[in-house]
Structures are given as structure tokens and as C-alpha cells.
Design a protein around this motif. Sequence first.
Motif, short mmCIF file in Angstrom:
data_model
loop_
_atom_site.label_atom_id
_atom_site.label_comp_id
_atom_site.label_asym_id
_atom_site.label_seq_id
_atom_site.Cartn_x
_atom_site.Cartn_y
_atom_site.Cartn_z
N ASN A 88 1.26 13.59 -0.01
CA ASN A 88 1.92 14.21 1.01
C ASN A 88 2.67 13.32 1.91
OD1 ASN A 88 2.19 16.91 -0.09
ND2 ASN A 88 0.10 17.46 1.01
N ALA A 89 1.70 12.52 2.61
CA ALA A 89 2.16 11.56 3.56
C ALA A 89 1.43 10.52 3.65
CB ALA A 89 2.33 12.55 4.89
N VAL A 90 1.75 9.43 4.46
CA VAL A 90 0.96 8.16 4.98
C VAL A 90 1.49 7.62 6.24
CG1 VAL A 90 2.14 6.57 3.18
CG2 VAL A 90 -0.14 6.11 4.04
N GLN A 91 0.80 7.26 6.97
CA GLN A 91 1.27 6.47 8.35
C GLN A 91 0.11 5.50 8.62
OE1 GLN A 91 1.09 9.76 10.98
NE2 GLN A 91 3.42 9.64 11.32
N PHE B 113 0.82 -1.22 0.06
CA PHE B 113 0.10 -0.06 0.04
C PHE B 113 0.62 1.28 -0.03
CE2 PHE B 113 -2.80 3.47 1.64
CZ PHE B 113 -3.67 2.95 0.92
N ARG B 114 1.84 1.38 0.77
CA ARG B 114 2.54 2.62 0.88
C ARG B 114 3.32 2.93 -0.39
NH1 ARG B 114 6.93 3.39 5.73
NH2 ARG B 114 7.87 1.87 4.38
N PRO B 115 4.09 1.92 -0.78
CA PRO B 115 4.67 2.18 -2.00
C PRO B 115 3.91 2.66 -3.22
CG PRO B 115 5.53 0.07 -1.26
CD PRO B 115 4.51 0.50 -0.44
N ALA B 116 2.65 2.03 -3.17
CA ALA B 116 1.60 2.34 -4.32
C ALA B 116 0.97 3.92 -4.16
CB ALA B 116 0.26 1.39 -4.40
N VAL B 117 0.59 4.33 -2.92
CA VAL B 117 0.09 5.66 -2.67
C VAL B 117 1.22 6.64 -2.95
CG1 VAL B 117 0.03 5.63 -0.20
CG2 VAL B 117 -1.80 6.97 -1.34
N SER B 118 2.23 6.55 -2.32
CA SER B 118 3.50 7.41 -2.48
C SER B 118 3.91 7.98 -3.70
CB SER B 118 4.73 7.04 -1.36
OG SER B 118 5.36 5.98 -2.18
N ILE B 119 3.29 7.21 -4.74
CA ILE B 119 3.88 7.90 -6.04
C ILE B 119 2.79 8.61 -6.75
CG2 ILE B 119 5.56 5.90 -6.51
CD1 ILE B 119 3.54 4.64 -8.33
N TYR C 15 -6.35 0.09 14.35
CA TYR C 15 -5.32 0.81 13.50
C TYR C 15 -6.10 1.89 13.07
CZ TYR C 15 -2.16 -3.24 13.75
OH TYR C 15 -1.12 -4.28 13.86
N ARG C 16 -5.09 2.91 12.74
CA ARG C 16 -5.52 4.03 11.95
C ARG C 16 -4.48 4.29 10.75
NH1 ARG C 16 -6.70 9.53 15.06
NH2 ARG C 16 -8.65 8.57 15.24
N LEU C 17 -5.21 4.37 9.67
CA LEU C 17 -4.41 4.64 8.46
C LEU C 17 -4.69 6.22 8.26
CD1 LEU C 17 -2.72 3.69 5.98
CD2 LEU C 17 -4.98 3.38 4.94
N SER C 18 -3.48 6.87 8.03
CA SER C 18 -3.79 8.25 7.81
C SER C 18 -3.13 8.88 6.62
CB SER C 18 -2.95 9.12 8.96
OG SER C 18 -3.18 10.59 8.90
N GLN D 39 -7.65 0.37 -6.90
CA GLN D 39 -8.55 -0.80 -6.95
C GLN D 39 -7.88 -2.26 -6.76
OE1 GLN D 39 -11.91 0.10 -6.95
NE2 GLN D 39 -10.77 2.03 -7.05
N ALA D 40 -6.63 -2.40 -6.96
CA ALA D 40 -5.94 -3.40 -6.96
C ALA D 40 -5.17 -3.66 -5.18
CB ALA D 40 -4.54 -3.45 -7.95
N VAL D 41 -4.89 -2.48 -4.82
CA VAL D 41 -4.06 -2.62 -3.36
C VAL D 41 -4.98 -2.29 -2.20
CG1 VAL D 41 -2.02 -1.92 -4.34
CG2 VAL D 41 -3.14 -0.09 -3.35
#
Length: 94
Positions: A37-40, A26-32, A51-54, A73-75
Motif C-alpha cells: 500500500n505505501a512506504v515512507q 528499496f522503494r522501487p522493490a517493495v512497491s511492486i 530514521y523511521r521506515l514505515s 533478501q537482496a535489498v
Amino acid sequence: MFVLHIELKVKPGQQLSLEKTYLETFRPAVSIQNGFNAVQLLRSNDDDANYRLSLAFDCQASQQKWVATDLHQAVWPEIADQCVEFSVQGYSTV
């Protein structure tokens, strides 16, 4: 800036799998994505199933473009399938 908080209630025994999916998929996919700006991924200290996904984007339109991509839609289902439930709340910075 637009910030999205997704509260995740993870299925029993899926905590490590969720964390691995977040880190490796997930993180590699969204970060591009444009406007990203950010993900945690935050793990509750009180309940290890919570959990909280920010996610932070420059604006809500950029976040919505990400949601509409084939990559999302894939991740995203890989995260959602490990959860009993989740809820989404969007925020705009002041």
C-alpha cells in the motif's frame, strides 16, 4: 491494513547514502509487491541519525511474503548495513 515501523539508527556519515538507497533501490522493490500500500522513509527533526521506515500492506501475510522473497533478501541488507541498529514493530489498523 498492516503497518510496519522500523526505527533505524544510521551510522555516522551514512545519512545521504541511506536516503539514496531507499529512493533508488528499496522503494522501487517493495512497491511492486502484492498487497503493498505505501512506504515512507522519515528523518527525525531532532537527530539526523534517526530514521523511521514505515511500510503498509493489505495484511501481515502480504508483508511476510515480501520478506521471504529473493528481492527482499537482496535489498534489505543494503539498508541494514548502513545502520548501527534497527528495531521493528508491527501494527494493525483499527
